[in-house]
Design a protein around this motif. Structure first.
Motif, PDB file in Angstrom:
ATOM      1  N   LEU A   1      28.001  37.706  24.327  1.00 35.14           N
ATOM      2  CA  LEU A   1      27.399  38.787  23.525  1.00 35.14           C
ATOM      3  C   LEU A   1      26.710  38.218  22.291  1.00 35.14           C
ATOM      4  O   LEU A   1      25.607  38.632  21.928  1.00 35.14           O
ATOM      5  N   GLN A   2      27.357  37.245  21.649  1.00 34.45           N
ATOM      6  CA  GLN A   2      26.782  36.634  20.439  1.00 34.45           C
ATOM      7  C   GLN A   2      25.467  35.943  20.778  1.00 34.45           C
ATOM      8  O   GLN A   2      24.461  36.109  20.080  1.00 34.45           O
ATOM      9  N   ALA A   3      25.458  35.220  21.904  1.00 32.64           N
ATOM     10  CA  ALA A   3      24.241  34.518  22.332  1.00 32.64           C
ATOM     11  C   ALA A   3      23.137  35.534  22.629  1.00 32.64           C
ATOM     12  O   ALA A   3      21.957  35.296  22.339  1.00 32.64           O
ATOM     13  N   LEU A   4      23.532  36.667  23.199  1.00 31.71           N
ATOM     14  CA  LEU A   4      22.553  37.719  23.517  1.00 31.71           C
ATOM     15  C   LEU A   4      21.958  38.320  22.254  1.00 31.71           C
ATOM     16  O   LEU A   4      20.743  38.495  22.140  1.00 31.71           O
ATOM     17  N   ASN A   5      22.839  38.619  21.294  1.00 29.79           N
ATOM     18  CA  ASN A   5      22.376  39.192  20.021  1.00 29.79           C
ATOM     19  C   ASN A   5      21.314  38.302  19.380  1.00 29.79           C
ATOM     20  O   ASN A   5      20.346  38.790  18.805  1.00 29.79           O
ATOM     21  N   ASP A   6      21.504  36.989  19.494  1.00 31.14           N
ATOM     22  CA  ASP A   6      20.542  36.056  18.908  1.00 31.14           C
ATOM     23  C   ASP A   6      19.160  36.195  19.554  1.00 31.14           C
ATOM     24  O   ASP A   6      18.149  35.943  18.914  1.00 31.14           O
ATOM     25  N   LYS A   7      19.142  36.589  20.828  1.00 26.53           N
ATOM     26  CA  LYS A   7      17.856  36.708  21.553  1.00 26.53           C
ATOM     27  C   LYS A   7      17.182  38.062  21.324  1.00 26.53           C
ATOM     28  O   LYS A   7      16.045  38.280  21.722  1.00 26.53           O
ATOM     29  N   ILE A   8      17.909  39.030  20.769  1.00 24.15           N
ATOM     30  CA  ILE A   8      17.363  40.374  20.576  1.00 24.15           C
ATOM     31  C   ILE A   8      16.635  40.432  19.236  1.00 24.15           C
ATOM     32  O   ILE A   8      17.246  40.147  18.203  1.00 24.15           O
TER      33      ILE A   8
ATOM     34  N   PRO B   1      32.186  50.964  26.916  1.00 28.84           N
ATOM     35  CA  PRO B   1      33.255  50.315  27.681  1.00 28.84           C
ATOM     36  C   PRO B   1      32.716  49.378  28.775  1.00 28.84           C
ATOM     37  O   PRO B   1      33.364  48.396  29.125  1.00 28.84           O
ATOM     38  N   MET B   2      31.500  49.665  29.285  1.00 30.42           N
ATOM     39  CA  MET B   2      30.937  48.792  30.332  1.00 30.42           C
ATOM     40  C   MET B   2      30.701  47.377  29.810  1.00 30.42           C
ATOM     41  O   MET B   2      30.958  46.402  30.504  1.00 30.42           O
ATOM     42  N   THR B   3      30.229  47.266  28.570  1.00 27.64           N
ATOM     43  CA  THR B   3      29.910  45.938  28.029  1.00 27.64           C
ATOM     44  C   THR B   3      31.099  45.310  27.294  1.00 27.64           C
ATOM     45  O   THR B   3      31.019  44.169  26.870  1.00 27.64           O
ATOM     46  N   GLU B   4      32.197  46.068  27.180  1.00 23.45           N
ATOM     47  CA  GLU B   4      33.419  45.493  26.588  1.00 23.45           C
ATOM     48  C   GLU B   4      33.912  44.301  27.404  1.00 23.45           C
ATOM     49  O   GLU B   4      34.558  43.399  26.886  1.00 23.45           O
ATOM     50  N   LYS B   5      33.574  44.342  28.716  1.00 21.99           N
ATOM     51  CA  LYS B   5      34.046  43.279  29.617  1.00 21.99           C
ATOM     52  C   LYS B   5      33.279  41.974  29.401  1.00 21.99           C
ATOM     53  O   LYS B   5      33.726  40.925  29.828  1.00 21.99           O
TER      54      LYS B   5
ATOM     55  N   GLY C   1      27.369  54.945  36.418  1.00 18.58           N
ATOM     56  CA  GLY C   1      27.084  53.615  36.938  1.00 18.58           C
ATOM     57  C   GLY C   1      28.285  52.710  36.765  1.00 18.58           C
ATOM     58  O   GLY C   1      29.129  52.922  35.891  1.00 18.58           O
ATOM     59  N   ILE C   2      28.370  51.701  37.648  1.00 20.82           N
ATOM     60  CA  ILE C   2      29.469  50.725  37.570  1.00 20.82           C
ATOM     61  C   ILE C   2      28.910  49.314  37.744  1.00 20.82           C
ATOM     62  O   ILE C   2      27.784  49.142  38.222  1.00 20.82           O
ATOM     63  N   THR C   3      29.714  48.328  37.341  1.00 20.78           N
ATOM     64  CA  THR C   3      29.374  46.931  37.631  1.00 20.78           C
ATOM     65  C   THR C   3      30.526  46.295  38.405  1.00 20.78           C
ATOM     66  O   THR C   3      31.693  46.670  38.214  1.00 20.78           O
TER      67      THR C   3
END
Ligand code: NAD
Length: 247
Positions: A201-208, A191-195, A90-92
């Motif tokens: 990412l920090q804001a996302l971690n808070d929601k998980i 590597p896909m989420t490295e971008k 898969g790609i983005t």
């Protein structure tokens, strides 16, 4: 060993989740047919093979139907069967709707949606003949819930769910034990989420609820379960693996 004697094709096998799955499947005794566009990373994967399984590598673009048929032909000639297909490549190409270029729409649709169709249409006749098989399609939580900047990607991941459910019904006809399931990861460290910028990412971690990204090995464990006979009565399902992000 949970995959002893099984021949398993994995696309996008040379990086991230696909790589973790290739190494795990080999540890569990599978013969892995590792397909990817990156020859260099395939070479690294082959060198890292922990065994006891085999990892055969093929430079294969899932948009190239002719080459897919050639590879499937070679696998059948060599091993005589295909037990598992993991449509993981898969790609983005992210952009907001108003800025999304047609070429970015086309590229993501071609790899993430048509690529899954291409691989499955090539492998399904083999599984139908065997009367048995497991197909694992990689979707995403984005395919169910959407995401800003991912019109193309979310369309493909929603499409993958539609194809999964259709094939679960279609390929099980005449008593065939062919199972088709989708996996919907949340945010996994590859590597896909490295971008993705660190701030987001920090804001996302808070929601998980589990307060962290997932590791590729954790998704590989789910692929392993769906590939193995332990999941023999599970088909047509979309299984989330997201630390609770979309409860
Ligand atoms: P990755 O970028 O690390 O690996 C993807 C691999 O696919 C690469 O090795 C790449 O070379 C290969 N690839 C790309 N185009 C290809 C093509 N046309 N033919 C064959 N191989 C091709 O990404 P990843 O995070 O490991 O993603 C694996 C799957 O998981 C993808 O389908 C992705 O959409 C999905 N996913 C990832 C996440 C995440 O957070 N990482 C979340 C949800 C879903």
């Amino acid at each position: 060993m949970r995959l002893e004697g099984k021949v398993c094709i994995i696309t996008g096998a040379a990086s991230g989740i696909g790589k973790a799955a290739s190494l795990l499947f080999s540890k569990e005794g599978a013969t892995v047919i590792a397909c990817d566009v990156s020859e260099e990373n395939l070479e690294l994967l082959r060198k890292e093979n922990p065994g006891p399984g085999r990892i055969d590598t093929y430079v294969l673009n899932v948009t190239d139907r002719e080459k897919i048929d050639e590879v499937i032909g070679t696998v059948i000639e060599k091993y005589g069967k295909i037990d598992v297909l993991v449509n993981n490549a898969g790609i983005t190409r992210d952009a907001l709707l108003l800025r999304m270029k047609e070429e970015d729409w086309d590229a993501v649709i071609n790899v993430n949606l048509k690529g899954v169709f291409n691989m499955t249409q090539a492998v399904a006749p083999v599984m139908i003949k065997q009367g048995k098989g497991s197909i694992i399609n990689t979707s995403s939580i984005v395919g169910v819930f959407g995401n800003i900047g991912q019109t193309n990607y979310s369309a493909t991941k929603a499409g993958v769910i539609g194809m999964t459910k259709t094939w679960a019904k279609e390929l099980a006809r005449k008593g065939a034990q062919i199972r088709v399931n989708a996996v919907a990861p949340g945010f996994i460290r590859t590597p896909m989420t490295e971008k993705v910028p660190e701030k987001i990412l920090q804001a996302l971690n808070d929601k998980i609820p589990l307060k962290r990204m997932g590791e590729p090995e954790e998704v590989a464990n789910l692929y392993l379960f769906l590939a193995s006979d332990e999941s023999s009565y599970i088909t047509g399902q979309v299984i989330g693996i997201d630390g609770g992000l979309v409860i």
